[in-house]
Design an enzyme around this catalytic site. Structure first.
Site, mmCIF file in Angstrom:
data_model
loop_
_atom_site.group_PDB
_atom_site.id
_atom_site.type_symbol
_atom_site.label_atom_id
_atom_site.label_comp_id
_atom_site.label_asym_id
_atom_site.label_seq_id
_atom_site.Cartn_x
_atom_site.Cartn_y
_atom_site.Cartn_z
ATOM 1 N N TYR A 28 -5.833 -5.487 -8.849
ATOM 2 C CA TYR A 28 -5.917 -5.026 -7.463
ATOM 3 C C TYR A 28 -4.589 -5.274 -6.745
ATOM 4 O O TYR A 28 -4.058 -4.388 -6.058
ATOM 5 C CB TYR A 28 -7.055 -5.750 -6.743
ATOM 6 C CG TYR A 28 -7.124 -5.457 -5.260
ATOM 7 C CD1 TYR A 28 -7.642 -4.256 -4.789
ATOM 8 C CD2 TYR A 28 -6.649 -6.382 -4.328
ATOM 9 C CE1 TYR A 28 -7.693 -3.984 -3.426
ATOM 10 C CE2 TYR A 28 -6.697 -6.120 -2.970
ATOM 11 C CZ TYR A 28 -7.215 -4.921 -2.524
ATOM 12 O OH TYR A 28 -7.248 -4.654 -1.175
ATOM 13 N N SER B 41 -1.620 -5.406 1.176
ATOM 14 C CA SER B 41 -2.528 -6.541 1.006
ATOM 15 C C SER B 41 -1.752 -7.823 0.746
ATOM 16 O O SER B 41 -0.641 -7.806 0.192
ATOM 17 C CB SER B 41 -3.468 -6.293 -0.174
ATOM 18 O OG SER B 41 -4.258 -7.435 -0.452
#
Length: 287
Positions: free
Chosen positions: A156, A143
């Site tokens: 996250y 990500s």
């Protein structure tokens, strides 16, 4: 013309929605036989059936892949159905909460560790003996958040940074067995996760994702699947240990740069896939 994944067998975790659905259908279009794996609540059966109806070959596996027995069963089903395993796509992940670290819930953090990291570890562990036989490869979901860190997404991003480092360790460790390992790092993609109505982001964050992206729009699941396809194919034979960002430039962007993007960039490509489940991804915390 020979298809890019002809005679290959792939497992795609989190294959029932969003980017995972696009990967499954892209791979099937390129000749792969696909195991669509995911939670029982996800649309894994539907995606497998849609691939089959379109002339491809796919089966579904439903189960919590953060449980080692289920990870082993998924690989066993693949070999039983298709005789081998060439590609593992560790796409599965969750995005349950957006919050300051001081307010971030332990429940959400534990949930992410299970499904963003433990699933990746256990599926890789289960798949590697088969991938060593076929000289196959693993592609893991990283990500933008794992590269640079994002406010209110620190936890996250931490799980995705683990995936980046885990992949690099695998790449160095597994080269002696003929197995390549890489990551794809999506930025803001048009799925359930990036809309206030279906995910944990608020309206301001939803708007910021577009204006902070130099290309000036959200990416599509198919655009991400295109990069997975390259890394999983023989075209990437000299690529291992890499994180390929598919982020519209947001990792490098400064301020509302997307407002200045040329209109040609803001136009989504038409794409070839019949995607039905882009907004089906679950973001809630489940027992």
């Amino acid at each position: 013309m020979k298809k890019r994944l002809e005679d290959k067998v792939a497992i795609v975790t989190g294959g029932g929605s969003g980017i995972g659905e696009a990967i499954c259908k892209k791979f099937a279009n390129e000749g792969a036989r696909v195991v669509v794996a995911g939670f029982p609540e996800d649309s894994v059966e539907e995606v497998a059936n849609e691939i089959t109806k379109a002339g491809g070959k796919a089966v579904a596996f439903t189960g919590d892949l953060s449980v080692e027995a289920n990870a082993r069963k998924c690989v066993e089903l693949t070999v039983q159905e298709f005789g081998k395993l060439d590609i593992l796509i560790n796409n599965a992940g969750v995005f349950p909460e957006v919050n300051l670290v001081t307010d971030y819930t332990e429940e959400a953090f534990d949930y992410m560790l299970r499904h963003n990291n433990k699933t990746t570890f256990l599926m890789s562990k289960a798949a590697l003996p088969e991938l060593q036989k076929t000289k196959g490869n693993i592609v893991i979901a990283g990500s933008e958040a794992g590269m640079v860190g994002i406010p209110q997404n620190a936890a996250y991003g931490g799980t995705k940074a683990f995936n980046h480092a885990f992949m690099r360790g695998l790449a160095v460790e597994q080269a002696q067995f003929g197995v390549r390992c890489n990551c794809v790092g999506p930025g803001p993609i048009d799925t359930a996760w990036t809309h206030a109505s279906t995910g944990p982001m608020d309206k301001e964050m939803e708007k910021t994702n577009k204006i902070a992206t130099p290309i000036g729009r959200l990416g599509t699941p198919e655009e991400v699947a295109n990069v997975y396809l390259f890394l999983a194919s023989a075209e990437a034979s000299y690529v291992t240990g890499a994180v390929y960002m598919v982020d519209g430039g947001i990792t490098l962007g400064k301020g509302p740069i997307g407002e200045k993007a040329d209109s040609s960039m803001k136009q989504e490509p038409e794409g070839d896939l019949d995607l039905k489940h882009s907004m089906d991804g679950h973001t809630s915390i489940r027992e």
